[in-house]
Design a protein around this motif. Sequence first.
Motif, PDB file in Angstrom:
ATOM      1  N   LEU A  22     -10.149  74.240  32.306  1.00 18.48           N
ATOM      2  CA  LEU A  22     -10.037  73.441  33.524  1.00 18.48           C
ATOM      3  C   LEU A  22     -11.040  73.971  34.533  1.00 18.48           C
ATOM      4  CD1 LEU A  22      -6.156  73.123  33.996  1.00 18.48           C
ATOM      5  CD2 LEU A  22      -7.733  71.439  33.035  1.00 18.48           C
ATOM      6  N   THR A  23     -11.212  73.258  35.631  1.00 23.71           N
ATOM      7  CA  THR A  23     -12.038  73.771  36.719  1.00 23.71           C
ATOM      8  C   THR A  23     -11.130  74.381  37.778  1.00 23.71           C
ATOM      9  OG1 THR A  23     -12.019  71.693  37.953  1.00 23.71           O
ATOM     10  CG2 THR A  23     -13.828  72.014  36.337  1.00 23.71           C
ATOM     11  N   ASP A  30      -3.709  70.455  40.348  1.00 22.60           N
ATOM     12  CA  ASP A  30      -2.515  70.476  39.497  1.00 22.60           C
ATOM     13  C   ASP A  30      -1.382  71.308  40.081  1.00 22.60           C
ATOM     14  OD1 ASP A  30      -4.063  68.932  37.825  1.00 22.60           O
ATOM     15  OD2 ASP A  30      -4.280  70.472  36.266  1.00 22.60           O
ATOM     16  N   ASN A  31      -1.709  72.210  40.998  1.00 19.95           N
ATOM     17  CA  ASN A  31      -0.705  73.076  41.617  1.00 19.95           C
ATOM     18  C   ASN A  31      -0.441  72.721  43.082  1.00 19.95           C
ATOM     19  OD1 ASN A  31       0.117  75.285  39.588  1.00 19.95           O
ATOM     20  ND2 ASN A  31      -2.100  75.085  39.329  1.00 19.95           N
ATOM     21  N   ASN A  32      -0.917  71.540  43.483  1.00 23.26           N
ATOM     22  CA  ASN A  32      -0.677  71.032  44.843  1.00 23.26           C
ATOM     23  C   ASN A  32      -1.102  72.012  45.929  1.00 23.26           C
ATOM     24  OD1 ASN A  32       0.529  68.555  43.920  1.00 23.26           O
ATOM     25  ND2 ASN A  32       2.328  69.772  43.372  1.00 23.26           N
ATOM     26  N   ILE A  33      -2.263  72.630  45.733  1.00 27.42           N
ATOM     27  CA  ILE A  33      -2.798  73.564  46.728  1.00 27.42           C
ATOM     28  C   ILE A  33      -3.440  72.748  47.850  1.00 27.42           C
ATOM     29  CG2 ILE A  33      -4.383  75.476  47.149  1.00 27.42           C
ATOM     30  CD1 ILE A  33      -2.256  76.222  45.071  1.00 27.42           C
ATOM     31  N   PRO A  34      -2.988  72.902  49.084  1.00 27.12           N
ATOM     32  CA  PRO A  34      -3.614  72.160  50.180  1.00 27.12           C
ATOM     33  C   PRO A  34      -4.987  72.724  50.527  1.00 27.12           C
ATOM     34  CG  PRO A  34      -1.842  73.562  51.010  1.00 27.12           C
ATOM     35  CD  PRO A  34      -1.852  73.711  49.518  1.00 27.12           C
ATOM     36  N   GLY A  35      -5.873  71.831  50.991  1.00 21.34           N
ATOM     37  CA  GLY A  35      -7.183  72.276  51.456  1.00 21.34           C
ATOM     38  C   GLY A  35      -8.317  71.931  50.524  1.00 21.34           C
ATOM     39  N   ILE A  36      -8.010  71.500  49.313  1.00 23.59           N
ATOM     40  CA  ILE A  36      -9.034  71.016  48.386  1.00 23.59           C
ATOM     41  C   ILE A  36      -8.700  69.562  48.092  1.00 23.59           C
ATOM     42  CG2 ILE A  36      -9.995  71.210  46.057  1.00 23.59           C
ATOM     43  CD1 ILE A  36      -9.687  74.204  46.251  1.00 23.59           C
ATOM     44  N   GLU A  37      -9.518  68.659  48.613  1.00 23.54           N
ATOM     45  CA  GLU A  37      -9.220  67.233  48.504  1.00 23.54           C
ATOM     46  C   GLU A  37      -9.734  66.622  47.206  1.00 23.54           C
ATOM     47  OE1 GLU A  37     -10.637  65.483  52.142  1.00 23.54           O
ATOM     48  OE2 GLU A  37      -9.513  66.941  53.327  1.00 23.54           O
ATOM     49  N   ALA A  38     -10.919  67.013  46.763  1.00 24.18           N
ATOM     50  CA  ALA A  38     -11.493  66.528  45.501  1.00 24.18           C
ATOM     51  C   ALA A  38     -11.538  65.008  45.430  1.00 24.18           C
ATOM     52  CB  ALA A  38     -10.734  67.124  44.320  1.00 24.18           C
ATOM     53  N   ASP A  39     -12.117  64.392  46.441  1.00 23.05           N
ATOM     54  CA  ASP A  39     -12.160  62.933  46.528  1.00 23.05           C
ATOM     55  C   ASP A  39     -12.843  62.273  45.327  1.00 23.05           C
ATOM     56  OD1 ASP A  39     -10.804  62.938  48.927  1.00 23.05           O
ATOM     57  OD2 ASP A  39     -12.608  62.733  50.160  1.00 23.05           O
ATOM     58  N   CYS A  40     -13.857  62.908  44.755  1.00 27.10           N
ATOM     59  CA  CYS A  40     -14.592  62.283  43.648  1.00 27.10           C
ATOM     60  C   CYS A  40     -13.990  62.625  42.290  1.00 27.10           C
ATOM     61  CB  CYS A  40     -16.078  62.650  43.692  1.00 27.10           C
ATOM     62  SG  CYS A  40     -16.449  64.348  43.184  1.00 27.10           S
ATOM     63  N   GLY A  41     -12.921  63.404  42.284  1.00 26.55           N
ATOM     64  CA  GLY A  41     -12.253  63.733  41.036  1.00 26.55           C
ATOM     65  C   GLY A  41     -12.980  64.728  40.162  1.00 26.55           C
ATOM     66  N   GLY A  42     -13.971  65.395  40.709  1.00 26.28           N
ATOM     67  CA  GLY A  42     -14.664  66.431  39.942  1.00 26.28           C
ATOM     68  C   GLY A  42     -16.022  66.015  39.407  1.00 26.28           C
ATOM     69  N   ALA A  43     -16.570  64.931  39.926  1.00 26.41           N
ATOM     70  CA  ALA A  43     -17.861  64.424  39.444  1.00 26.41           C
ATOM     71  C   ALA A  43     -19.062  65.019  40.172  1.00 26.41           C
ATOM     72  CB  ALA A  43     -17.902  62.899  39.575  1.00 26.41           C
ATOM     73  N   ALA A  45     -19.820  64.587  43.229  1.00 25.10           N
ATOM     74  CA  ALA A  45     -20.390  63.495  44.006  1.00 25.10           C
ATOM     75  C   ALA A  45     -19.911  63.526  45.462  1.00 25.10           C
ATOM     76  CB  ALA A  45     -20.034  62.160  43.363  1.00 25.10           C
ATOM     77  N   CYS A  46     -19.222  64.593  45.841  1.00 27.23           N
ATOM     78  CA  CYS A  46     -18.795  64.784  47.219  1.00 27.23           C
ATOM     79  C   CYS A  46     -18.750  66.296  47.450  1.00 27.23           C
ATOM     80  CB  CYS A  46     -17.423  64.128  47.474  1.00 27.23           C
ATOM     81  SG  CYS A  46     -16.018  64.950  46.714  1.00 27.23           S
ATOM     82  N   SER A  47     -18.289  66.697  48.580  1.00 28.64           N
ATOM     83  CA  SER A  47     -18.191  68.141  48.835  1.00 28.64           C
ATOM     84  C   SER A  47     -16.788  68.515  49.280  1.00 28.64           C
ATOM     85  CB  SER A  47     -19.214  68.564  49.891  1.00 28.64           C
ATOM     86  OG  SER A  47     -18.933  67.918  51.122  1.00 28.64           O
ATOM     87  N   THR A  48     -15.797  67.731  48.884  1.00 29.58           N
ATOM     88  CA  THR A  48     -14.439  67.937  49.392  1.00 29.58           C
ATOM     89  C   THR A  48     -13.623  68.930  48.565  1.00 29.58           C
ATOM     90  OG1 THR A  48     -13.570  66.015  48.219  1.00 29.58           O
ATOM     91  CG2 THR A  48     -14.391  65.665  50.473  1.00 29.58           C
ATOM     92  N   CYS A  49     -14.293  69.669  47.695  1.00 25.82           N
ATOM     93  CA  CYS A  49     -13.622  70.775  46.982  1.00 25.82           C
ATOM     94  C   CYS A  49     -14.345  72.086  47.290  1.00 25.82           C
ATOM     95  CB  CYS A  49     -13.557  70.507  45.478  1.00 25.82           C
ATOM     96  SG  CYS A  49     -15.157  70.530  44.644  1.00 25.82           S
ATOM     97  N   CYS A  87     -15.194  72.113  41.674  1.00 23.54           N
ATOM     98  CA  CYS A  87     -15.287  71.238  40.498  1.00 23.54           C
ATOM     99  C   CYS A  87     -16.353  71.725  39.520  1.00 23.54           C
ATOM    100  CB  CYS A  87     -15.569  69.800  40.904  1.00 23.54           C
ATOM    101  SG  CYS A  87     -17.220  69.492  41.591  1.00 23.54           S
ATOM    102  N   GLN A  88     -17.195  72.637  39.954  1.00 23.06           N
ATOM    103  CA  GLN A  88     -18.294  73.113  39.123  1.00 23.06           C
ATOM    104  C   GLN A  88     -18.039  74.502  38.532  1.00 23.06           C
ATOM    105  OE1 GLN A  88     -21.098  70.990  38.426  1.00 23.06           O
ATOM    106  NE2 GLN A  88     -19.382  69.759  39.170  1.00 23.06           N
ATOM    107  N   ILE A  89     -16.840  75.036  38.735  1.00 29.83           N
ATOM    108  CA  ILE A  89     -16.525  76.366  38.220  1.00 29.83           C
ATOM    109  C   ILE A  89     -15.459  76.221  37.133  1.00 29.83           C
ATOM    110  CG2 ILE A  89     -15.724  78.684  38.775  1.00 29.83           C
ATOM    111  CD1 ILE A  89     -16.507  78.109  41.717  1.00 29.83           C
ATOM    112  N   LYS A  90     -15.856  76.407  35.881  1.00 29.36           N
ATOM    113  CA  LYS A  90     -14.934  76.337  34.744  1.00 29.36           C
ATOM    114  C   LYS A  90     -14.134  77.631  34.652  1.00 29.36           C
ATOM    115  CE  LYS A  90     -15.789  72.555  32.218  1.00 29.36           C
ATOM    116  NZ  LYS A  90     -14.826  71.490  32.227  1.00 29.36           N
ATOM    117  N   VAL A  91     -12.851  77.488  34.404  1.00 26.63           N
ATOM    118  CA  VAL A  91     -11.962  78.643  34.290  1.00 26.63           C
ATOM    119  C   VAL A  91     -12.084  79.264  32.898  1.00 26.63           C
ATOM    120  CG1 VAL A  91      -9.555  79.404  34.342  1.00 26.63           C
ATOM    121  CG2 VAL A  91     -10.375  77.713  36.005  1.00 26.63           C
TER     122      VAL A  91
END
Length: 107
Positions: A22-23, A30-43, A45-49, A87-91
């Motif tokens: 996962l990223t 997946d853990n409902n952490i507030p503060g990371i919006e991820a509007d583009c879903g991990g593509a 294509a935004c900077s909300t993560c 979104c660019q950091i693989k676990v």
Amino acid sequence: MAKITYIEHGGTEHTVEVANGLTVMEGARDNNIPGIEADCGGACACSTCHVYVHPDWVEKLPAKDDMEEDMLDFAYEPDPARSRLTCQIKVTDELDGLIVQMPEKQI
């Protein structure tokens, strides 16, 4: 599996286990952490993560690619050394103990 600590701008910490593959963004989502919006879903294509990586971890992460560098220009108060898009950091097991802090807001 890696334990990752997400620190909200106000200081509240959330330490969760995130499965390999996962990223860091998906771990927050997946853990409902507030503060990371991820509007583009991990593509990337935004900077909300956007997060600030703890100084001890900056050199341990894979380098940013050009697309991530470009998107960080749109992040709120990016730090050239510590800002990353989750979104660019693989676990992987090597990320066990990673600490990231969210900015004041995502834009």
